[in-house]
Design a protein around this motif. Structure first.
Motif, PDB file in Angstrom:
ATOM      1  N   CYS A 164       0.931  -1.366   0.078  1.00  0.00           N
ATOM      2  CA  CYS A 164      -0.008  -0.025   0.025  1.00  0.00           C
ATOM      3  C   CYS A 164       0.979   1.194   0.073  1.00  0.00           C
ATOM      4  CB  CYS A 164      -0.930  -0.077   1.216  1.00  0.00           C
ATOM      5  SG  CYS A 164      -2.022   1.416   1.172  1.00  0.00           S
ATOM      6  N   HIS A 165       1.669   1.331   0.851  1.00  0.00           N
ATOM      7  CA  HIS A 165       3.025   2.441   0.886  1.00  0.00           C
ATOM      8  C   HIS A 165       3.537   2.663  -0.518  1.00  0.00           C
ATOM      9  CE1 HIS A 165       5.949   4.874   2.552  1.00  0.00           C
ATOM     10  NE2 HIS A 165       5.308   4.962   3.364  1.00  0.00           N
ATOM     11  N   ARG A 166       4.174   1.636  -1.084  1.00  0.00           N
ATOM     12  CA  ARG A 166       4.796   1.757  -2.310  1.00  0.00           C
ATOM     13  C   ARG A 166       3.555   2.353  -3.497  1.00  0.00           C
ATOM     14  NH1 ARG A 166       6.415  -3.287  -3.281  1.00  0.00           N
ATOM     15  NH2 ARG A 166       8.230  -3.106  -1.688  1.00  0.00           N
ATOM     16  N   LYS A 167       2.376   1.745  -3.509  1.00  0.00           N
ATOM     17  CA  LYS A 167       1.300   2.052  -4.317  1.00  0.00           C
ATOM     18  C   LYS A 167       1.078   3.639  -4.117  1.00  0.00           C
ATOM     19  CE  LYS A 167      -2.180  -0.814  -4.277  1.00  0.00           C
ATOM     20  NZ  LYS A 167      -3.704  -1.558  -4.596  1.00  0.00           N
ATOM     21  N   LEU A 168       1.027   4.152  -2.908  1.00  0.00           N
ATOM     22  CA  LEU A 168       0.456   5.645  -2.602  1.00  0.00           C
ATOM     23  C   LEU A 168       1.826   6.371  -3.033  1.00  0.00           C
ATOM     24  CD1 LEU A 168      -1.042   5.232   0.801  1.00  0.00           C
ATOM     25  CD2 LEU A 168      -2.152   6.013  -1.243  1.00  0.00           C
ATOM     26  N   LYS A 169       2.814   5.841  -2.824  1.00  0.00           N
ATOM     27  CA  LYS A 169       4.271   6.848  -3.108  1.00  0.00           C
ATOM     28  C   LYS A 169       4.247   6.840  -4.853  1.00  0.00           C
ATOM     29  CE  LYS A 169       7.455   7.775  -0.071  1.00  0.00           C
ATOM     30  NZ  LYS A 169       7.278   9.047   0.525  1.00  0.00           N
ATOM     31  N   ASN A 170       4.009   5.938  -5.351  1.00  0.00           N
ATOM     32  CA  ASN A 170       4.024   6.041  -7.021  1.00  0.00           C
ATOM     33  C   ASN A 170       2.705   6.548  -7.701  1.00  0.00           C
ATOM     34  OD1 ASN A 170       6.416   4.975  -6.672  1.00  0.00           O
ATOM     35  ND2 ASN A 170       5.644   2.767  -6.876  1.00  0.00           N
ATOM     36  N   VAL A 171       1.711   6.677  -7.047  1.00  0.00           N
ATOM     37  CA  VAL A 171       0.542   7.219  -7.585  1.00  0.00           C
ATOM     38  C   VAL A 171       0.593   8.811  -7.746  1.00  0.00           C
ATOM     39  CG1 VAL A 171      -0.815   7.715  -5.472  1.00  0.00           C
ATOM     40  CG2 VAL A 171      -1.905   6.834  -7.751  1.00  0.00           C
ATOM     41  N   SER A 172       0.096   9.195  -8.972  1.00  0.00           N
ATOM     42  CA  SER A 172       0.058  10.520  -9.060  1.00  0.00           C
ATOM     43  C   SER A 172      -1.188  11.161  -8.972  1.00  0.00           C
ATOM     44  CB  SER A 172       0.396  10.960 -10.598  1.00  0.00           C
ATOM     45  OG  SER A 172      -0.532  10.449 -11.542  1.00  0.00           O
ATOM     46  N   THR A 173      -1.402  11.939  -7.827  1.00  0.00           N
ATOM     47  CA  THR A 173      -2.724  12.444  -7.581  1.00  0.00           C
ATOM     48  C   THR A 173      -2.806  13.928  -7.555  1.00  0.00           C
ATOM     49  OG1 THR A 173      -1.748  12.842  -5.337  1.00  0.00           O
ATOM     50  CG2 THR A 173      -2.911  10.674  -5.868  1.00  0.00           C
ATOM     51  N   SER A 174      -3.973  14.396  -7.864  1.00  0.00           N
ATOM     52  CA  SER A 174      -4.317  15.806  -8.038  1.00  0.00           C
ATOM     53  C   SER A 174      -4.263  16.447  -6.628  1.00  0.00           C
ATOM     54  CB  SER A 174      -5.748  15.950  -8.479  1.00  0.00           C
ATOM     55  OG  SER A 174      -6.722  15.202  -7.943  1.00  0.00           O
ATOM     56  N   PHE A 175      -4.175  15.758  -5.720  1.00  0.00           N
ATOM     57  CA  PHE A 175      -4.234  16.489  -4.283  1.00  0.00           C
ATOM     58  C   PHE A 175      -2.724  16.236  -3.541  1.00  0.00           C
ATOM     59  CE2 PHE A 175      -6.321  12.364  -4.425  1.00  0.00           C
ATOM     60  CZ  PHE A 175      -5.883  11.751  -3.377  1.00  0.00           C
ATOM     61  N   ARG A 176      -2.585  16.892  -2.323  1.00  0.00           N
ATOM     62  CA  ARG A 176      -1.486  16.611  -1.665  1.00  0.00           C
ATOM     63  C   ARG A 176      -1.690  15.367  -1.007  1.00  0.00           C
ATOM     64  NH1 ARG A 176      -0.606  21.373   1.319  1.00  0.00           N
ATOM     65  NH2 ARG A 176      -0.543  20.304   3.376  1.00  0.00           N
TER      66      ARG A 176
END
Length: 176
Positions: A152-164
């Motif tokens: 989960c941590h890895r996915k969150l780190k690599n995801v490009s989001t429109s928010f902070r």
């Protein structure tokens, strides 16, 4: 106990004037039905239920207080949120930090106007990242101090989001 009841009634009366209900630190285990009754003719804008021992929010909360823009549920003992909270069409800020969530409640991605979510200091190990990425209104999601799993941590780190997105650094020692 009588003192706590008086405090809740006084705070409800104050909220009738300023549209801001502050029931923080009232030793509440739930939202008393009397609160809904006292607030029946008041259009609440903010609601602070922090620092109580509330385990769950009833579905009728969203029905009765559907105009609130700011909801603070921090420092309680909640593990989930009712799906009906998606009906809080004006809710812009939600604080569920310092609770007992182990998954990020899916309903937060269904709240149409939610801009800021503080879910720090929980026991969240998993997040539906696909849901999160599709949220259009989010500006800030704070997930610091949660034991997010490695994947989960890895996915969150690599995801490009429109928010902070704020997450704590991953600690290998936290894996069991």
């Amino acid at each position: 106990m009588a003192h706590a009841v008086v405090r809740v009634v006084e705070r409800c009366e104050n909220a009738q004037d300023n549209e801001s209900l502050d029931l923080s630190e009232c030793q509440l285990m739930q939202i008393p039905d009397a609160v809904y009754h006292l607030m029946r003719n008041t259009q609440l804008k903010t609601c602070d239920l922090s620092s109580n021992v509330i385990k769950k929010i009833p579905a009728k909360f969203a029905l009765k207080f559907n105009l609130i823009t700011d909801l603070n549920l921090s420092h309680n003992q909640m593990t989930k949120l009712p799906d009906e909270l998606a009906d809080l069409n004006a809710l812009a800020r939600l604080n569920i930090s310092h609770n007992s969530f182990i998954v990020l409640p899916p309903v937060v991605f269904k709240m149409p106007k939610l801009r800021e979510l503080d879910a720090s200091h929980n026991a969240i190990i998993e997040i539906d990242t696909d849901e999160m990425i599709t949220s259009d209104n989010l500006e800030l999601v704070n997930l610091r101090h949660n034991p997010l799993g490695r994947t989960c941590h890895r996915k969150l780190k690599n995801v490009s989001t429109s928010f902070r997105l704020e997450i704590s650094e991953y600690n290998e020692d936290d894996d069991w």
